[in-house]
Design a protein around this motif. Structure first.
Motif, mmCIF file in Angstrom:
data_model
loop_
_atom_site.group_PDB
_atom_site.id
_atom_site.type_symbol
_atom_site.label_atom_id
_atom_site.label_comp_id
_atom_site.label_asym_id
_atom_site.label_seq_id
_atom_site.Cartn_x
_atom_site.Cartn_y
_atom_site.Cartn_z
ATOM 1 N N ASP A 45 0.822 -1.211 0.000
ATOM 2 C CA ASP A 45 0.000 0.000 0.000
ATOM 3 C C ASP A 45 0.855 1.261 0.000
ATOM 4 O OD1 ASP A 45 -2.418 -1.262 -0.163
ATOM 5 O OD2 ASP A 45 -2.861 -1.155 1.974
ATOM 6 N N ASP A 46 1.907 1.284 0.805
ATOM 7 C CA ASP A 46 2.780 2.454 0.835
ATOM 8 C C ASP A 46 3.467 2.663 -0.509
ATOM 9 O OD1 ASP A 46 2.106 3.011 3.427
ATOM 10 O OD2 ASP A 46 3.915 2.141 4.311
ATOM 11 N N LEU A 47 3.946 1.586 -1.115
ATOM 12 C CA LEU A 47 4.604 1.695 -2.416
ATOM 13 C C LEU A 47 3.619 2.129 -3.500
ATOM 14 C CD1 LEU A 47 6.784 -1.533 -2.223
ATOM 15 C CD2 LEU A 47 7.641 0.823 -2.182
ATOM 16 N N ALA A 48 2.350 1.788 -3.316
ATOM 17 C CA ALA A 48 1.336 2.132 -4.308
ATOM 18 C C ALA A 48 1.054 3.627 -4.370
ATOM 19 C CB ALA A 48 0.039 1.371 -4.020
ATOM 20 N N ALA A 49 1.575 4.411 -3.423
ATOM 21 C CA ALA A 49 1.448 5.861 -3.508
ATOM 22 C C ALA A 49 2.265 6.421 -4.671
ATOM 23 C CB ALA A 49 1.901 6.500 -2.196
#
Length: 286
Positions: A45-49
């Motif tokens: 989820d963090d990388l998906a930013a």
């Protein structure tokens, strides 16, 4: 955690389950061990930013069934699966790729086989034992694991493999590495179901795989070899360090040990984000 979009992709001999979240350039995360797409729940989820993050269950694992459940496994075939995912999800531009453990072996082969499709690879502790000076001893370890699996079963074989991978160290230190967050503990049942396939067909083929060092040396400007800060002396750390030495590249140290992705997800993901950029760190010394 954001629910990802899911899909399936037919590849020769299997059907791959994959998940996609976020937007931006494609980042393909290749899991290792007996894990699948869920291995990256702590960081995706963090990388998906910043990225379109794609994860998947490798062929034969979890939700990616083989057409022939007894089929032999090969690194080149797994790398071709990753390539087909890149073709599907990022047909017009090269993608970034992260691989952990056996997934890092897949990522290295993907880079050498399809360099035009890969902008950057971060390979975390690929256990390619043939690069080591004591490769003969490691071949004997792999043979002992397979013989034990055949004659005594899964758990005795796992015990021999685990002992061979680890260093002689403080048992408390090893225990700390095994204390997983609740999210990781919740997927333990699926991981356990994958273990016979992993130990019987992934371990012997992948750990004995010989990477194309000449080709990797030519492509080293887009490769980051990484290891765990706490896994010094363990077999996968030794192989990563030896690969870096053979290629003349630096070694990036991530938080935690071999499973730092699971035990230190926030810190691991933050450093991975930096390492994926061409101007990102190529080394972080202790």
């Amino acid at each position: 955690m954001t629910d990802p979009a899911t899909g399936s992709l037919r590849v020769p001999g299997a059907t791959l389950h994959y998940e996609v979240r976020g937007r931006g350039p494609l980042l393909l995360l290749i899991p290792g061990g007996a894990g699948g797409a869920a291995s990256f729940d702590g960081v995706a989820d963090d990388l998906a930013a910043e990225y379109t993050v794609a994860t998947y269950d490798p062929r034969g694992m979890s939700r990616s069934p083989l057409d022939d459940p007894e089929a032999e496994q090969h690194v080149a075939e797994h790398a071709d699966d990753a390539y087909r995912l890149l073709e599907l999800l990022s047909p017009d531009e090269p993608a970034r790729v992260f691989g952990a453990s056996s997934g890092a072996i897949t990522a290295l082969h993907l880079l050498t086989a399809h360099p035009h499709r890969v902008a950057r690879v971060v390979a975390h502790e690929p256990p390619t034992v043939e690069v080591l000076p004591d490769a003969a001893a490691q071949r004997a370890l792999l043979a002992r694991v397979q013989e034990t699996l055949r004659t005594e079963g899964l758990m005795p074989a796992m015990a021999i493999l685990a002992a061979g991978l680890q260093k002689d160290g403080d048992p408390a230190e090893q225990k700390a590495e095994l204390e997983l967050p609740p999210q990781a503990a919740a997927r333990a049942e699926r991981t356990m179901a994958n273990l016979p396939y992993f130990v019987g067909r992934i371990v012997p083929r992948f750990m004995a795989h010989v990477p194309d060092l000449a080709r990797l040396r030519m492509l080293s400007d887009r490769l980051v070899l990484a290891c765990g800060h706490d896994s010094r002396g363990e077999l996968p750390h030794r192989t990563a360090a030896r690969l870096a030495e053979r290629l003349g590249t630096d070694l990036l140290h991530f938080p935690g040990g071999h499973t730092g992705l699971t035990t230190h997800p926030a810190e691991f993901g933050a450093l991975l984000r930096k390492a994926l950029e061409p101007s990102g760190p190529s080394a972080q010394l202790p």
